[in-house]
Design an enzyme around this catalytic site. Structure first.
Site, PDB file in Angstrom:
ATOM      1  CG  ASP A   8      -2.218   0.738   1.016  1.00  0.00           C
ATOM      2  OD1 ASP A   8      -2.336   1.458   0.008  1.00  0.00           O
ATOM      3  OD2 ASP A   8      -3.114   0.632   1.864  1.00  0.00           O
ATOM      4  CD  GLU A  10      -3.184   5.072   1.680  1.00  0.00           C
ATOM      5  OE1 GLU A  10      -4.186   5.413   1.019  1.00  0.00           O
ATOM      6  OE2 GLU A  10      -2.663   3.931   1.593  1.00  0.00           O
ATOM      7  CG  HIS A  60      -2.322   3.596  -3.062  1.00  0.00           C
ATOM      8  ND1 HIS A  60      -2.986   4.030  -1.928  1.00  0.00           N
ATOM      9  CD2 HIS A  60      -2.203   4.687  -3.870  1.00  0.00           C
ATOM     10  CE1 HIS A  60      -3.257   5.320  -2.059  1.00  0.00           C
ATOM     11  NE2 HIS A  60      -2.794   5.740  -3.222  1.00  0.00           N
ATOM     12  CG  HIS A 104      -3.477   2.810   5.889  1.00  0.00           C
ATOM     13  ND1 HIS A 104      -4.781   2.547   6.278  1.00  0.00           N
ATOM     14  CD2 HIS A 104      -3.393   2.440   4.580  1.00  0.00           C
ATOM     15  CE1 HIS A 104      -5.458   2.061   5.248  1.00  0.00           C
ATOM     16  NE2 HIS A 104      -4.631   1.982   4.201  1.00  0.00           N
ATOM     17  CG  HIS A 115      -8.153   4.864   4.295  1.00  0.00           C
ATOM     18  ND1 HIS A 115      -6.810   5.178   4.229  1.00  0.00           N
ATOM     19  CD2 HIS A 115      -8.376   3.997   3.277  1.00  0.00           C
ATOM     20  CE1 HIS A 115      -6.251   4.549   3.213  1.00  0.00           C
ATOM     21  NE2 HIS A 115      -7.193   3.805   2.621  1.00  0.00           N
ATOM     22  CD  GLU A 133      -7.157  -0.321   3.338  1.00  0.00           C
ATOM     23  OE1 GLU A 133      -5.947  -0.415   3.008  1.00  0.00           O
ATOM     24  OE2 GLU A 133      -7.839   0.701   3.124  1.00  0.00           O
TER      25      GLU A 133
END
Length: 274
Positions: A8, A10, A60, A104, A115, A133
Site C-alpha cells: 500500500d 499511505e 493502492h 496504515h 482509513h 485493511e
C-alpha cells in the site's frame, strides 16, 4: 521458499498527505519512487535470505503505482485493477509467508491517512472483531494457511498488527503527529530498517501461525452516513440494521466476505456527500 508482498502507499515513509498518494497531485511521482525503493529493500533481502520467488501485489488506489522498470528484476508484479481480490490478489497456499508494506491504521483510529478501503467506512467487523485493511487481508492469508511475517508502516499500523497477529514483526518507518503529518525516517534509514526487519521476520518464520478466520464469518460495515448504507444494501444478501448505518452480510467463508466487502464499499462510494 515463496514470499507474497502486498504494498500500500499511505504507510511509506515521507508520504503523509494526499499530494503523495493521489495520481493527480504534484508529489505523486516522488511517492512512487519512494514506494518502489521500499519494496525493493524487502525484495532484495528476501532473495538474499533464500526466497526463490517473490510476488508483489500493488495494493493502492488504481493499483498501478509501483514502477515496474525499477523493481528488482527477479520479482514479479501484479499491477492494475479490477482485481477480484484487490489487496490480496494472487495469494494462495503456495506461499511460505506474507509481507504487508506501506500499511496504515484502520478507519476511526489515530494514524497517518488512516482509513478502511473508502473514507465512508467508520468501522468494519468480522463477527465481533474490528478490522481494517490489514486485519481483513491477514484473515485471507490465514484462510490459505499463510502467516503474515512482517507489517511495515506507521506506528498506528504496527500497533494494530501486534494486537491482532501474535508475534508478528513490525517495522515503523514514521510516527504519527496528526493524520497528515509524521516524524519520518529518511528513505535511506527506512531502507536499512526494512532490511533488518525482513531478515528477522524470515529468521523467525517457523514460529509464526496464520491468523485463521472464522468458518462462517459475519461481515458488518458501519458507514459514515445513511446514504452509503442504502447503497451498500443494494447488494443481494445484505441486511441494513434499521436506525443505524450498519450493513451486514453473512458469508460462507472469508473469501466471500472479502468480495462482499469490495462490492459494498464500491456501491457506498456512489453516495453524494450532500
Amino acid at each position: 521458499m515463496k514470499l507474497y508482498m502486498s504494498v500500500d502507499m499511505e504507510g511509506i515513509t515521507g508520504l503523509n498527505d494526499q499530494t503523495f498518494i493521489d495520481s493527480s497531485r504534484y508529489n505523486y511521482g516522488r511517492g512512487q519512487h519512494i514506494m518502489t525503493a521500499e519494496a525493493n529493500h524487502i525484495i532484495e533481502t528476501a532473495f538474499e535470505e533464500g526466497c526463490t520467488e517473490v510476488i508483489v501485489n500493488d495494493s493502492h488506489s488504481k493499483m498501478n503505482n509501483l514502477l515496474i522498470e525499477k523493481i528488482h528484476p527477479e520479482a514479479q508484479l501484479i499491477s492494475g485493477d479490477v482485481k477480484p481480490f484487490s489487496m490480496v490478489q494472487g495469494l494462495d497456499r503456495s506461499y511460505t509467508g506474507a509481507v504487508f508494506l506501506g500499511y496504515h491504521s484502520r478507519a476511526s483510529q489515530k494514524g497517518v491517512l488512516s482509513h478502511t478501503m473508502i473514507f465512508g467506512v467508520r468501522n468494519m467487523y468480522i463477527n465481533e472483531v474490528v478490522v481494517g485493511e490489514l486485519g481483513f487481508n491477514a484473515y485471507v492469508a490465514g484462510y490459505y494457511g499463510v502467516p503474515v511475517l512482517l507489517v511495515a508502516g506507521d506506528d498506528g499500523a504496527a500497533a494494530e498488527a501486534e494486537a491482532l497477529i501474535p508475534g508478528v514483526t513490525t517495522a515503523i518507518v514514521k510516527r504519527q503527529i496528526s493524520r497528515t503529518s509524521a516524524l519520518c525516517l529518511t528513505p535511506q534509514k527506512s531502507g536499512q530498517l526494512l532490511r533488518e526487519k525482513m531478515k528477522s521476520a524470515l529468521d523467525h518464520k517457523d514460529r509464526m501461525k496464520p491468523l485463521v478466520p472464522p468458518e462462517r464469518p459475519l461481515l458488518t460495515i458501519e458507514f459514515a452516513n445513511y446514504g452509503q448504507a442504502e447503497w451498500a444494501n443494494l447488494m443481494p444478501g445484505t441486511h441494513h440494521e434499521e436506525g443505524t448505518t450498519n450493513v451486514r452480510f453473512q458469508a460462507k467463508d472469508i473469501l466471500e466476505a472479502y468480495q462482499a466487502m469490495l462490492v459494498m464499499t464500491e456501491l457506498a462510494a456512489r453516495a453524494a456527500f450532500c
